[in-house]
Scaffold this motif. Sequence first.
Motif, short mmCIF file in Angstrom:
data_model
loop_
_atom_site.label_atom_id
_atom_site.label_comp_id
_atom_site.label_asym_id
_atom_site.label_seq_id
_atom_site.Cartn_x
_atom_site.Cartn_y
_atom_site.Cartn_z
N LEU A 29 -64.59 -78.15 33.35
CA LEU A 29 -63.80 -77.08 32.74
C LEU A 29 -62.70 -77.65 31.87
CD1 LEU A 29 -63.25 -74.71 35.81
CD2 LEU A 29 -65.21 -74.81 34.24
N HIS A 32 -57.47 -73.45 30.39
CA HIS A 32 -56.74 -72.68 29.37
C HIS A 32 -55.39 -72.22 29.90
CE1 HIS A 32 -55.61 -69.63 26.50
NE2 HIS A 32 -56.67 -69.87 25.76
N ALA A 62 -57.76 -69.53 34.21
CA ALA A 62 -58.66 -69.15 33.12
C ALA A 62 -59.12 -70.43 32.46
CB ALA A 62 -57.95 -68.25 32.11
N ALA A 63 -60.41 -70.58 32.26
CA ALA A 63 -60.94 -71.85 31.75
C ALA A 63 -62.16 -71.59 30.88
CB ALA A 63 -61.29 -72.78 32.91
N VAL A 64 -62.60 -72.66 30.22
CA VAL A 64 -63.79 -72.64 29.37
C VAL A 64 -64.72 -73.76 29.84
CG1 VAL A 64 -64.66 -72.94 27.02
CG2 VAL A 64 -62.53 -71.69 27.41
N GLU A 79 -68.48 -70.88 27.53
CA GLU A 79 -68.25 -69.62 28.24
C GLU A 79 -66.87 -69.62 28.91
OE1 GLU A 79 -71.43 -67.27 30.35
OE2 GLU A 79 -72.28 -69.29 30.51
N GLN A 80 -66.20 -68.45 28.87
CA GLN A 80 -64.96 -68.27 29.60
C GLN A 80 -65.24 -67.88 31.04
OE1 GLN A 80 -61.20 -66.95 27.09
NE2 GLN A 80 -62.69 -65.32 27.22
N ARG A 130 -67.81 -64.99 36.10
CA ARG A 130 -67.68 -64.36 34.79
C ARG A 130 -66.89 -63.06 34.93
NH1 ARG A 130 -73.06 -66.35 34.81
NH2 ARG A 130 -73.50 -67.77 33.05
N GLY A 135 -59.55 -61.46 28.70
CA GLY A 135 -59.02 -62.63 28.05
C GLY A 135 -58.38 -63.57 29.04
N PRO A 136 -57.86 -64.70 28.56
CA PRO A 136 -57.29 -65.71 29.47
C PRO A 136 -56.17 -65.18 30.35
CG PRO A 136 -57.65 -66.67 27.31
CD PRO A 136 -57.94 -65.19 27.17
N LEU A 139 -57.85 -63.19 33.11
CA LEU A 139 -58.63 -64.06 33.99
C LEU A 139 -57.73 -64.80 34.97
CD1 LEU A 139 -61.10 -65.59 31.38
CD2 LEU A 139 -61.70 -63.99 33.19
#
Length: 339
Positions: A29, A32, A62-64, A79-80, A130, A135-136, A139
């Motif tokens: 990851l 974020h 929150a991560a990607v 993907e977030q 998911r 948004g971050p 999340l």
Amino acid sequence: MKALEITKPGAARLVDRPEPTPAPGELLLRIHTVGYCGTDLSTYRGRNPLVAYPRIPGHEVAAVVEGLGEGVSDWTVGEQLLVFPYTECGVCSSCLAGRPNCCKNNQTLGVQRDGVLAEFATIPAGKAMRAAGLGPRELALVEPLTVGAHAVARGQVTAGETVAVFGCGAIGLGAIAAASYLGARVVAIDVDDAKLDLAAACGAAERLHSIRDDLGARLNELTEGHGPAVVIEAVGLPATFRAAVDLVAFAGRVVYIGYAKEPVAYETKWFVMKELDIRGSRNALARDFEQVIAMLAAGRVPTERIVTQDVSLADAPTALANWDRAPGDVTKIHVQLRK
């Protein structure tokens, strides 16, 4: 990579750590946003008995997806996601009873093991979730809000009931929002007018100031003399622990989220005379996460107002120290690692 480390009580700093590589079944990851949790403040103060130092905090994430470990096929890079931060053993009595949230051997990110307040982290793919359309900021708020939502589930709150919630911090706001979402009439109780206003924005129908208001008289007025069907305690003080039992209705339910840092003396006759259900509430279940995601997607939580402060990773140690000095000024701090 850079990470925030709580080195010892009262000391937090940025450190260099090797960038992790995902093992089979893991995700890499790029982090974020990470929210500071009350447990992080306890760790900083040296009051968290579950923590060994040094410790990297962070489990409100929150991560990607940055990379995939071998065997991971149901996620794609970019993907977030958010993270389900609890690890259960699967063999203790709690796990066998279908309640892994209170696993005897639970390890939570940032508490019993290092968290994710770093530029990169790896997690088992099965712990990633998911949340389409969020948004971050949203999340990173899911996990703290689910702790309050789980307390509402523990209290078996139903539509039309009156629910009193002590404490309008992030956890209490999650309980307020979840109870309101289910159709209950929520009474928010706090000592801070600004937090009471925020509670109203989260769905509280009534607000009581626990210093200015006579809580017993006002709750009786609101409930035709019965008292609230459910009282949820999200403060963790002996006085509010006792007040929950004193104020709840006969045949009511009391749910404790926080825990007092000292023994609490009760007038135990109310346990029997009222035939109370007194329940603890710890962490959350996957279904609580799903409920909070739905609440956020429906716009039921004023996320911009809940987050008191956004800071960079470079400023995160100072923000933690400032929070320690003035805890009443903070509802939620978000550390932004990626713009």
